[in-house]
Design an enzyme around this catalytic site. Structure first.
Site, PDB file in Angstrom:
ATOM      1  N   ASP A 110       7.306   6.186  -4.568  1.00 31.54           N
ATOM      2  CA  ASP A 110       6.693   6.775  -3.381  1.00 31.54           C
ATOM      3  C   ASP A 110       5.901   8.021  -3.752  1.00 31.54           C
ATOM      4  O   ASP A 110       6.251   8.721  -4.700  1.00 31.54           O
ATOM      5  CB  ASP A 110       7.790   7.126  -2.355  1.00 31.54           C
ATOM      6  N   ASN A 163       4.828  -2.553   4.852  1.00 34.19           N
ATOM      7  CA  ASN A 163       3.564  -2.043   4.308  1.00 34.19           C
ATOM      8  C   ASN A 163       2.329  -2.841   4.754  1.00 34.19           C
ATOM      9  O   ASN A 163       1.198  -2.394   4.567  1.00 34.19           O
ATOM     10  CB  ASN A 163       3.596  -2.018   2.764  1.00 34.19           C
TER      11      ASN A 163
HETATM   12  C1  IPE Z   1       4.072   4.338  -2.711  1.00 34.78           C
HETATM   13  O1  IPE Z   1       3.172   5.355  -2.429  1.00 34.78           O
HETATM   14  C2  IPE Z   1       3.412   2.995  -2.911  1.00 34.78           C
HETATM   15  C3  IPE Z   1       3.654   1.985  -1.872  1.00 34.78           C
HETATM   16  C4  IPE Z   1       4.388   2.124  -0.801  1.00 34.78           C
HETATM   17  C5  IPE Z   1       2.991   0.704  -2.050  1.00 34.78           C
HETATM   18  P1  IPE Z   1       2.660   5.619  -0.951  1.00 34.78           P
HETATM   19  O2  IPE Z   1       1.456   4.782  -0.745  1.00 34.78           O
HETATM   20  O3  IPE Z   1       3.749   5.433   0.029  1.00 34.78           O
HETATM   21  O4  IPE Z   1       2.235   7.150  -1.029  1.00 34.78           O
HETATM   22  P2  IPE Z   1       2.394   8.250   0.123  1.00 34.78           P
HETATM   23  O5  IPE Z   1       3.805   8.189   0.618  1.00 34.78           O
HETATM   24  O6  IPE Z   1       1.392   7.934   1.171  1.00 34.78           O
HETATM   25  O7  IPE Z   1       2.091   9.537  -0.593  1.00 34.78           O
HETATM   26 MG    MG Z   2       5.060   6.616   1.064  1.00 31.90          MG
END
Ligand code: IPE
Ligand code: MG
Length: 221
Positions: free
Chosen positions: A2, A50
Protein backbone atom coordinates in the site's frame (compact mmCIF):
# COMPACT_ATOMS: atom_id res chain seq x y z
CA UNK A 1 1.25 -3.52 -0.53
CA UNK A 2 0.00 0.00 0.00
CA UNK A 3 1.04 3.58 -0.59
CA UNK A 4 2.06 3.49 -4.25
CA UNK A 5 -0.25 6.35 -5.16
CA UNK A 6 0.88 8.59 -2.31
CA UNK A 7 4.53 7.83 -3.07
CA UNK A 8 4.03 8.91 -6.69
CA UNK A 9 2.07 12.01 -5.74
CA UNK A 10 4.86 13.15 -3.42
CA UNK A 11 7.33 13.06 -6.29
CA UNK A 12 4.98 14.71 -8.75
CA UNK A 13 4.54 11.47 -10.68
CA UNK A 14 1.45 9.66 -11.93
CA UNK A 15 -0.13 7.06 -9.60
CA UNK A 16 0.72 4.33 -12.08
CA UNK A 17 4.41 5.23 -11.79
CA UNK A 18 4.07 4.48 -8.10
CA UNK A 19 2.76 1.00 -8.93
CA UNK A 20 5.66 0.46 -11.30
CA UNK A 21 8.11 1.54 -8.59
CA UNK A 22 6.55 -1.06 -6.29
CA UNK A 23 8.06 -3.90 -8.33
CA UNK A 24 11.51 -3.49 -6.82
CA UNK A 25 9.99 -3.50 -3.35
CA UNK A 26 8.13 -6.71 -4.14
CA UNK A 27 11.14 -8.50 -5.58
CA UNK A 28 13.46 -7.41 -2.77
CA UNK A 29 10.90 -8.47 -0.16
CA UNK A 30 10.33 -11.85 -1.81
CA UNK A 31 14.07 -12.56 -1.97
CA UNK A 32 14.53 -11.27 1.56
CA UNK A 33 11.84 -13.65 2.79
CA UNK A 34 13.40 -16.51 0.82
CA UNK A 35 16.84 -15.78 2.31
CA UNK A 36 15.34 -15.87 5.79
CA UNK A 37 13.56 -19.18 5.27
CA UNK A 38 10.02 -17.79 5.35
CA UNK A 39 7.75 -20.62 4.18
CA UNK A 40 4.87 -18.59 2.79
CA UNK A 41 4.76 -14.97 1.68
CA UNK A 42 1.36 -13.63 0.66
CA UNK A 43 1.12 -10.21 -0.97
CA UNK A 44 -2.06 -8.26 -1.56
CA UNK A 45 -1.79 -7.16 -5.19
CA UNK A 46 -5.39 -6.34 -6.16
CA UNK A 47 -8.57 -6.47 -4.13
CA UNK A 48 -12.15 -7.22 -5.12
CA UNK A 49 -12.79 -3.57 -4.15
CA UNK A 50 -10.07 -2.10 -6.39
CA UNK A 51 -12.27 -2.42 -9.51
CA UNK A 52 -13.94 0.90 -8.65
CA UNK A 53 -10.73 2.79 -9.39
CA UNK A 54 -10.48 4.78 -12.66
CA UNK A 55 -10.47 2.41 -15.67
CA UNK A 56 -7.01 3.52 -16.74
CA UNK A 57 -5.54 2.61 -13.37
CA UNK A 58 -7.32 -0.76 -13.33
CA UNK A 59 -6.11 -1.46 -16.86
CA UNK A 60 -2.57 -0.49 -15.89
CA UNK A 61 -2.65 -2.78 -12.86
CA UNK A 62 -3.90 -5.74 -14.92
CA UNK A 63 -1.21 -5.28 -17.58
CA UNK A 64 1.44 -4.55 -14.98
CA UNK A 65 0.71 -7.64 -12.90
CA UNK A 66 0.77 -9.75 -16.04
CA UNK A 67 4.06 -8.33 -17.30
CA UNK A 68 5.64 -8.55 -13.85
CA UNK A 69 4.73 -12.21 -13.71
CA UNK A 70 6.07 -12.85 -17.21
CA UNK A 71 9.32 -11.09 -16.39
CA UNK A 72 9.87 -12.68 -12.97
CA UNK A 73 8.39 -16.17 -12.96
CA UNK A 74 11.37 -17.93 -14.54
CA UNK A 75 13.83 -16.40 -12.09
CA UNK A 76 11.56 -17.27 -9.14
CA UNK A 77 11.16 -20.77 -10.54
CA UNK A 78 14.92 -21.26 -10.76
CA UNK A 79 15.19 -20.14 -7.15
CA UNK A 80 12.72 -22.79 -5.96
CA UNK A 81 9.73 -20.53 -5.37
CA UNK A 82 6.22 -21.86 -5.93
CA UNK A 83 3.83 -19.18 -7.22
CA UNK A 84 0.14 -19.47 -6.36
CA UNK A 85 -2.81 -17.07 -6.40
CA UNK A 86 -5.66 -16.39 -4.02
CA UNK A 87 -8.74 -14.68 -5.34
CA UNK A 88 -11.68 -14.91 -7.68
CA UNK A 89 -10.87 -15.97 -11.20
CA UNK A 90 -13.98 -14.37 -12.59
CA UNK A 91 -14.91 -12.66 -15.85
CA UNK A 92 -13.45 -9.36 -14.66
CA UNK A 93 -9.89 -10.63 -14.89
CA UNK A 94 -8.69 -10.46 -18.51
CA UNK A 95 -8.30 -13.92 -20.08
CA UNK A 96 -4.62 -13.47 -20.90
CA UNK A 97 -3.91 -12.52 -17.27
CA UNK A 98 -5.68 -15.70 -16.14
CA UNK A 99 -3.70 -17.84 -18.56
CA UNK A 100 -0.49 -16.19 -17.39
CA UNK A 101 -1.40 -17.00 -13.78
CA UNK A 102 -2.05 -20.64 -14.69
CA UNK A 103 1.27 -20.77 -16.53
CA UNK A 104 3.16 -19.47 -13.46
CA UNK A 105 1.39 -21.97 -11.18
CA UNK A 106 2.08 -24.84 -13.55
CA UNK A 107 5.73 -23.87 -14.09
CA UNK A 108 6.50 -23.61 -10.38
CA UNK A 109 4.22 -26.25 -8.91
CA UNK A 110 6.96 -28.63 -7.79
CA UNK A 111 9.04 -25.98 -6.02
CA UNK A 112 9.52 -26.35 -2.29
CA UNK A 113 11.60 -23.46 -0.95
CA UNK A 114 8.87 -20.88 -0.49
CA UNK A 115 5.26 -20.34 -1.51
CA UNK A 116 4.73 -16.92 -3.01
CA UNK A 117 1.00 -16.31 -2.87
CA UNK A 118 -0.37 -13.35 -4.79
CA UNK A 119 -3.74 -12.22 -3.50
CA UNK A 120 -5.23 -11.02 -6.77
CA UNK A 121 -8.87 -10.05 -7.26
CA UNK A 122 -8.96 -11.12 -3.63
CA UNK A 123 -11.40 -10.18 -0.87
CA UNK A 124 -11.61 -11.83 2.55
CA UNK A 125 -15.40 -11.75 2.57
CA UNK A 126 -15.56 -13.05 -0.99
CA UNK A 127 -13.28 -15.93 0.03
CA UNK A 128 -15.62 -16.87 2.88
CA UNK A 129 -18.64 -16.60 0.57
CA UNK A 130 -16.91 -18.85 -1.97
CA UNK A 131 -16.12 -21.37 0.78
CA UNK A 132 -19.76 -21.39 1.89
CA UNK A 133 -20.88 -21.93 -1.71
CA UNK A 134 -18.62 -24.96 -1.85
CA UNK A 135 -20.03 -26.30 1.40
CA UNK A 136 -23.48 -26.17 -0.14
CA UNK A 137 -22.31 -27.67 -3.45
CA UNK A 138 -20.70 -30.47 -1.47
CA UNK A 139 -24.02 -31.11 0.27
CA UNK A 140 -22.61 -30.59 3.75
CA UNK A 141 -25.48 -30.68 6.30
CA UNK A 142 -25.73 -27.92 8.92
CA UNK A 143 -24.66 -30.30 11.66
CA UNK A 144 -21.35 -30.84 9.82
CA UNK A 145 -20.54 -27.15 9.28
CA UNK A 146 -17.45 -26.63 11.38
CA UNK A 147 -14.50 -24.24 11.30
CA UNK A 148 -12.47 -27.02 9.76
CA UNK A 149 -15.09 -27.61 7.05
CA UNK A 150 -14.93 -23.93 6.11
CA UNK A 151 -11.13 -23.69 6.35
CA UNK A 152 -10.82 -26.69 4.01
CA UNK A 153 -12.76 -24.77 1.36
CA UNK A 154 -10.73 -21.56 1.36
CA UNK A 155 -8.64 -20.78 -1.72
CA UNK A 156 -5.52 -22.50 -0.33
CA UNK A 157 -6.42 -24.83 2.51
CA UNK A 158 -2.88 -26.22 2.50
CA UNK A 159 -1.38 -22.85 3.45
CA UNK A 160 -1.23 -22.29 7.23
CA UNK A 161 -2.72 -19.18 8.81
CA UNK A 162 -0.23 -16.30 8.71
CA UNK A 163 1.86 -15.69 11.83
CA UNK A 164 2.43 -12.08 10.88
CA UNK A 165 0.51 -9.52 8.87
CA UNK A 166 2.49 -6.44 7.91
CA UNK A 167 0.83 -3.40 6.44
CA UNK A 168 2.90 -0.49 5.14
CA UNK A 169 1.87 3.10 4.32
CA UNK A 170 0.67 4.16 7.76
CA UNK A 171 -2.89 2.87 7.40
CA UNK A 172 -4.16 0.95 10.38
CA UNK A 173 -6.78 -1.30 8.86
CA UNK A 174 -7.19 -4.77 7.45
CA UNK A 175 -9.05 -3.78 4.26
CA UNK A 176 -10.71 -7.16 3.74
CA UNK A 177 -7.42 -9.06 3.80
CA UNK A 178 -7.41 -12.76 4.77
CA UNK A 179 -10.25 -12.21 7.23
CA UNK A 180 -10.67 -15.84 8.15
CA UNK A 181 -6.97 -16.65 8.29
CA UNK A 182 -5.78 -13.75 10.46
CA UNK A 183 -7.91 -14.59 13.51
CA UNK A 184 -4.75 -14.91 15.64
CA UNK A 185 -2.09 -13.31 13.45
CA UNK A 186 0.20 -10.67 14.89
CA UNK A 187 -0.37 -7.31 13.20
CA UNK A 188 2.50 -4.94 12.48
CA UNK A 189 2.08 -1.54 10.86
CA UNK A 190 4.83 0.46 9.21
CA UNK A 191 4.66 4.02 7.87
CA UNK A 192 6.88 3.29 4.87
CA UNK A 193 5.16 3.68 1.49
CA UNK A 194 5.34 0.47 -0.52
CA UNK A 195 7.77 1.63 -3.27
CA UNK A 196 10.32 2.40 -0.52
CA UNK A 197 9.79 -0.94 1.22
CA UNK A 198 12.80 -3.28 1.31
CA UNK A 199 13.65 -6.56 3.01
CA UNK A 200 14.98 -4.60 6.03
CA UNK A 201 11.41 -3.47 6.73
CA UNK A 202 10.28 -7.09 6.69
CA UNK A 203 13.13 -8.04 9.02
CA UNK A 204 12.22 -5.25 11.44
CA UNK A 205 8.61 -6.48 11.46
CA UNK A 206 9.77 -10.04 12.17
CA UNK A 207 11.84 -8.73 15.09
CA UNK A 208 8.75 -6.98 16.39
CA UNK A 209 6.81 -10.24 15.93
CA UNK A 210 9.44 -12.10 17.95
CA UNK A 211 8.89 -9.75 20.89
CA UNK A 212 5.16 -10.54 20.96
CA UNK A 213 3.65 -13.15 23.18
CA UNK A 214 1.08 -15.31 21.40
CA UNK A 215 -1.57 -16.82 23.59
CA UNK A 216 -4.30 -17.87 21.13
CA UNK A 217 -6.94 -17.10 23.72
CA UNK A 218 -5.17 -19.04 26.44
CA UNK A 219 -3.03 -17.83 29.31
CA UNK A 220 0.61 -16.89 29.45
CA UNK A 221 2.79 -20.03 29.43
C1 IPE B 1 -1.28 -0.08 -3.41
O1 IPE B 1 -1.09 1.29 -3.53
C2 IPE B 1 -1.53 -0.77 -4.73
C3 IPE B 1 -2.88 -1.30 -4.95
C4 IPE B 1 -3.88 -1.24 -4.12
C5 IPE B 1 -3.12 -1.93 -6.23
P1 IPE B 1 -2.32 2.29 -3.59
O2 IPE B 1 -2.71 2.43 -5.01
O3 IPE B 1 -3.39 1.87 -2.66
O4 IPE B 1 -1.65 3.64 -3.09
P2 IPE B 1 -2.33 4.77 -2.18
O5 IPE B 1 -2.94 4.09 -0.99
O6 IPE B 1 -3.33 5.47 -3.02
O7 IPE B 1 -1.17 5.65 -1.81
MG1 MG C 1 -4.03 2.36 -0.78
Amino acid sequence: MDGNGRWAQRQGLKRTEGHAAGEEALVDTAYGALALGVEVLTCYAFSTENWVRPVDEVRFLMNFNESLLKRRMHELNEDGVRIVFSGRRDWRVPRRVLSNMREAEELTRRNKKMIFNMAFNYGGRAEIVDAVKRLIEDGVPASKVTEKAIAQRLYHPEIPDPDLVLRPSGEHRISNYLLWEIAYSELVFDDVLWPDFRREHLYAAIEEYQRRERRFGGLES
